[in-house]
Design an enzyme around this catalytic site. Structure first.
Site: not given
Length: 143
Positions: A9, A65-66, A68, A70, A98, A132
């Site tokens: 939401h 999400c709010g 990020g 979760g 990277h 690398r």
């Protein structure tokens, strides 16, 4: 290019704008997110995105999400997923170059909509450097 997107939401407004951006670039979008603002559980919308990335049914994923957090924690439970929580275009670029990030996690409550759109553009246009960084990526999965 096929992109999967999922949101709770807190990310609906951002998702709608990002879907518009992706479609303007003639990308196919698989939308697993909610289109409403009523409270929902982010894992219900993130797991399908991560499964599509994991199974190579899509090239990349975007989750919102709010915070990020979760969303990225949920996505990263899947093998072959490298979800990166990003809050600006520079972090987004490094996550692709990277870390070969294949899912972008956007914290809707902490970045502006123009920033989020810029991050999506960077995510889509930046390639993995390899070299690398390749050996480091190979050490990420737990087997």
């Amino acid at each position: 290019m096929r992109i999967a997107i999922g949101n709770d939401h807190a990310g609906t407004e951002y998702k709608l704008a990002i879907v518009g951006l992706l479609k303007s670039k003639e990308m196919e979008v698989i939308n697993y997110g909610t289109d409403g603002t009523d409270s929902v559980d982010y894992p219900d919308f993130v797991h399908p995105v991560a499964e599509d990335v994991e199974q190579a049914r899509v090239a990349l994923g975007i989750i919102i999400c709010g915070s990020g957090n979760g969303a990225s924690m949920t996505a990263n439970k899947h093998q072959k997923v490298r979800a990166a929580l990003c809050w600006n275009k520079e972090i987004t670029q490094l996550a692709r170059e990277h870390n070969d990030a294949n899912i972008l996690s956007i914290p809707a409550r902490y970045v502006s909509l123009p920033q989020a759109l810029e991050m999506v553009n960077v995510f889509l246009s930046t390639s993995f450097e390899g070299g690398r960084h390749e050996r480091r990526i190979e050490k990420i999965p737990c087997t």
